[in-house]
Design an enzyme around this catalytic site. Structure first.
Site, PDB file in Angstrom:
ATOM      1  N   ARG A  42       0.829  -1.211   0.000  1.00 28.20           N
ATOM      2  CA  ARG A  42       0.000   0.000   0.000  1.00 28.20           C
ATOM      3  C   ARG A  42       0.862   1.259   0.000  1.00 28.20           C
ATOM      4  O   ARG A  42       0.482   2.272  -0.585  1.00 28.20           O
ATOM      5  CB  ARG A  42      -0.938  -0.003   1.209  1.00 28.20           C
ATOM      6  CG  ARG A  42      -2.081  -0.971   0.995  1.00 28.20           C
ATOM      7  CD  ARG A  42      -3.031  -1.016   2.165  1.00 28.20           C
ATOM      8  NE  ARG A  42      -4.236  -1.729   1.772  1.00 28.20           N
ATOM      9  CZ  ARG A  42      -5.189  -2.106   2.607  1.00 28.20           C
ATOM     10  NH1 ARG A  42      -5.067  -1.866   3.897  1.00 28.20           N
ATOM     11  NH2 ARG A  42      -6.252  -2.747   2.169  1.00 28.20           N
ATOM     12  N   GLY A 357      -5.728  -6.380   2.378  1.00 28.20           N
ATOM     13  CA  GLY A 357      -4.463  -6.184   3.099  1.00 28.20           C
ATOM     14  C   GLY A 357      -3.795  -7.493   3.475  1.00 28.20           C
ATOM     15  O   GLY A 357      -2.644  -7.758   3.132  1.00 28.20           O
ATOM     16  N   GLY A 380     -12.413  -5.077   1.455  1.00 26.73           N
ATOM     17  CA  GLY A 380     -13.839  -4.729   1.519  1.00 26.73           C
ATOM     18  C   GLY A 380     -14.219  -3.750   0.415  1.00 26.73           C
ATOM     19  O   GLY A 380     -15.275  -3.884  -0.205  1.00 26.73           O
TER      20      GLY A 380
HETATM   21  P1  ADP Z   1      -8.123  -8.948   3.938  1.00 27.32           P
HETATM   22  O1  ADP Z   1      -7.321  -8.050   4.872  1.00 27.32           O
HETATM   23  O2  ADP Z   1      -7.264  -9.562   2.884  1.00 27.32           O
HETATM   24  O3  ADP Z   1      -9.347  -8.257   3.400  1.00 27.32           O
HETATM   25  P2  ADP Z   1      -9.555 -10.151   6.141  1.00 27.32           P
HETATM   26  O4  ADP Z   1      -9.173  -8.938   6.944  1.00 27.32           O
HETATM   27  O5  ADP Z   1     -10.957 -10.342   5.801  1.00 27.32           O
HETATM   28  O6  ADP Z   1      -8.654 -10.190   4.799  1.00 27.32           O
HETATM   29  O7  ADP Z   1      -9.114 -11.472   6.941  1.00 27.32           O
HETATM   30  C1  ADP Z   1      -7.780 -11.772   7.234  1.00 27.32           C
HETATM   31  C2  ADP Z   1      -7.633 -12.499   8.546  1.00 27.32           C
HETATM   32  O8  ADP Z   1      -8.445 -13.662   8.598  1.00 27.32           O
HETATM   33  C3  ADP Z   1      -6.206 -12.951   8.771  1.00 27.32           C
HETATM   34  O9  ADP Z   1      -5.662 -12.284   9.881  1.00 27.32           O
HETATM   35  C4  ADP Z   1      -6.342 -14.455   9.036  1.00 27.32           C
HETATM   36  O10 ADP Z   1      -5.511 -14.930  10.066  1.00 27.32           O
HETATM   37  C5  ADP Z   1      -7.791 -14.594   9.439  1.00 27.32           C
HETATM   38  N1  ADP Z   1      -8.270 -15.962   9.266  1.00 27.32           N
HETATM   39  C6  ADP Z   1      -8.465 -16.629   8.116  1.00 27.32           C
HETATM   40  N2  ADP Z   1      -8.887 -17.896   8.369  1.00 27.32           N
HETATM   41  C7  ADP Z   1      -8.952 -18.041   9.706  1.00 27.32           C
HETATM   42  C8  ADP Z   1      -9.328 -19.108  10.588  1.00 27.32           C
HETATM   43  N3  ADP Z   1      -9.702 -20.295  10.118  1.00 27.32           N
HETATM   44  N4  ADP Z   1      -9.290 -18.867  11.909  1.00 27.32           N
HETATM   45  C9  ADP Z   1      -8.918 -17.669  12.392  1.00 27.32           C
HETATM   46  N5  ADP Z   1      -8.535 -16.614  11.620  1.00 27.32           N
HETATM   47  C10 ADP Z   1      -8.570 -16.797  10.288  1.00 27.32           C
END
Ligand code: ADP
Ligand code: MG
Length: 399
Positions: A42, A357, A380
């Site tokens: 970013r 992210g 999002g």
């Molecule tokens: P992004 O930032 O790419 O949009 P999110 O913020 O929605 O993604 O989600 C990312 C988080 O989800 C990560 O910190 C990851 O550790 C967590 N995560 C994914 N699968 C699991 C799981 N099975 N249990 C706990 N945390 C999870």
């Protein structure tokens, strides 16, 4: 001007020279537990806009949030970002303004030198940022002559520094915002089928509306990560101590029902990796989803699920992905997420958009970056832009 029907001026459309400019950037970077920057994408992606504006003798004030503090908290200071940003600008001094409401600090803002780039401290330290407050917007605007939005990742929020401020200054899109809008809307104008959407990450609550919209677009919706647990729960399966949003189980049920009506195949994990601790060094146990004990936690998708997801990704023509498949921060639970990168980048017939992210922080091989059609800085925001075709922070730039 931005292509694809957006009537928005970008910073390249007019001669912007010698002005004082507020640039809303998205430096909501992922930090490691040792508080270093885990993924600098970013920050790097903001450089073209900053360099372009500096080249034309403008003075810049950068605004960003970091994480979700509700009040001033040193843990969420942008100090770490300021230090890192400094390394890209050897001829400038990047200065952190601790509190722009403080009179002493305001002196530094008004006396900004040509070779200074100012960055205001985490804008979410101020409660009024989330309130889209007109007075707060006006106060921010008073420090500059022009406003530039280059923060695609937060343009789905009605925040003061994204939406409110644009009423008080001539407002333009930055180069990153332009690229995101053109790439994503271009790809999705007439998406080739099969269209495969892949959603992971932790929380379902902030993605549930988007999921229902994605059902209209996608032929397949692959669900992994912590988010899948809520769906498994909705199907009445035992998920032990796994992360789950029990309040959303009813919504998850509705979504599964809606998917059937829309003829979209929702594919949930068939097997998962479980462990009794997130922070273990052993790699957990693979279990079928009907074999999870009351003490286990689901931390990744299993190999059978990888294969099932892989087969669908392999025949896709359009792929959109947001959200890791597991708790990838521990390498023991990163295999599912790694596999998705492998599968997506090995289908060069498809156009692919990957964003978020943490999703990007989980990339383990740099060469994957060149094999994805568009890497979006938004998670999002990307999903909401796909859903609605625009975002509040983009709408206010329209003239
Ligand atoms: P992004 O930032 O790419 O949009 P999110 O913020 O929605 O993604 O989600 C990312 C988080 O989800 C990560 O910190 C990851 O550790 C967590 N995560 C994914 N699968 C699991 C799981 N099975 N249990 C706990 N945390 C999870
Ligand atoms: Mg995230």
């Amino acid at each position: 001007m931005i292509k694809n029907g957006f009537n928005i001026k970008t910073i390249e459309d007019e001669k912007i020279i010698g002005k004082k400019i507020i640039v809303r950037v998205d430096y909501n970077v992922t930090l490691t537990d040792k508080l270093t920057i885990a993924d600098d994408a970013r920050i790097r992606q903001s450089l073209p806009t900053i360099n372009y504006l500096l080249k034309n003798q403008n003075k810049l004030i950068l605004l960003s949030h970091l994480d979700r503090p509700e009040k001033r908290d040193p843990k969420y200071s942008l100090k770490i970002v300021q230090k890192y940003l400094q390394t890209f600008f050897p001829n400038h001094k990047v200065k952190l303004i601790d509190d722009f409401l403080n009179e002493e600090d305001q002196k530094q803002i008004t006396s900004q030198k040509d070779n200074e780039i100012l960055i205001f401290e985490n804008i979410r330290f101020y409660k009024k940022e989330k309130a889209n407050d007109a007075g707060f917007a006006q106060k921010l605007a008073s420090f500059a002559q022009i406003y530039v939005n280059d923060a695609f990742g937060v343009s789905h929020r009605n925040d003061t520094s994204v939406v409110g401020i644009s009423k008080f200054l001539p407002a333009y899109a930055g180069l990153l915002l332009k690229k995101e809008i053109e790439m994503i809307s271009g790809i999705l104008k007439k998406p080739k089928k099969p269209f495969v959407a892949i959603i992971g990450g932790a929380k379902i609550s902030n993605k549930i509306n988007l999921l229902s919209k994605l059902l209209d677009l996608a032929d397949y919706l692959l669900i992994g990560g912590g988010l899948a647990n809520t769906f498994l729960c909705a199907q009445g399966l035992e998920i032990g101590k796994s992360f789950c949003e029990y309040d959303e189980v009813e919504e998850a049920k509705k979504l599964l029902f809606l998917a059937a009506a829309k003829n979209t195949a929702v594919i949930l994990p068939k097997d998962v990796v479980i462990s009794d601790s997130k922070n273990t060094e052993n790699s957990g146990q693979v279990k079928k989803i009907n074999e999870i004990s009351k003490i286990g936690s689901i931390l990744d998708i299993g190999p059978e699920t990888q294969a099932a997801f892989g087969a669908i990704i392999n025949k896709a023509k359009t792929i959109v992905w947001n959200g890791p498949m597991g708790y990838f921060e521990n390498p023991a639970f990163k295999r599912g997420t790694d596999f998705l990168y492998y599968a997506i980048t090995h289908n060069q017939e498809a156009v692919s958009i990957v964003g978020g992210g943490e999703t990007l922080a989980a990339i383990s091989k740099k060469e994957y970056l060149d094999k994805i059609s568009h890497i979006s800085t938004g998670g999002g925001a990307m999903l909401e832009f796909i859903e609605k075709g625009t975002l509040p922070g983009i709408e206010v730039l329209k003239k």
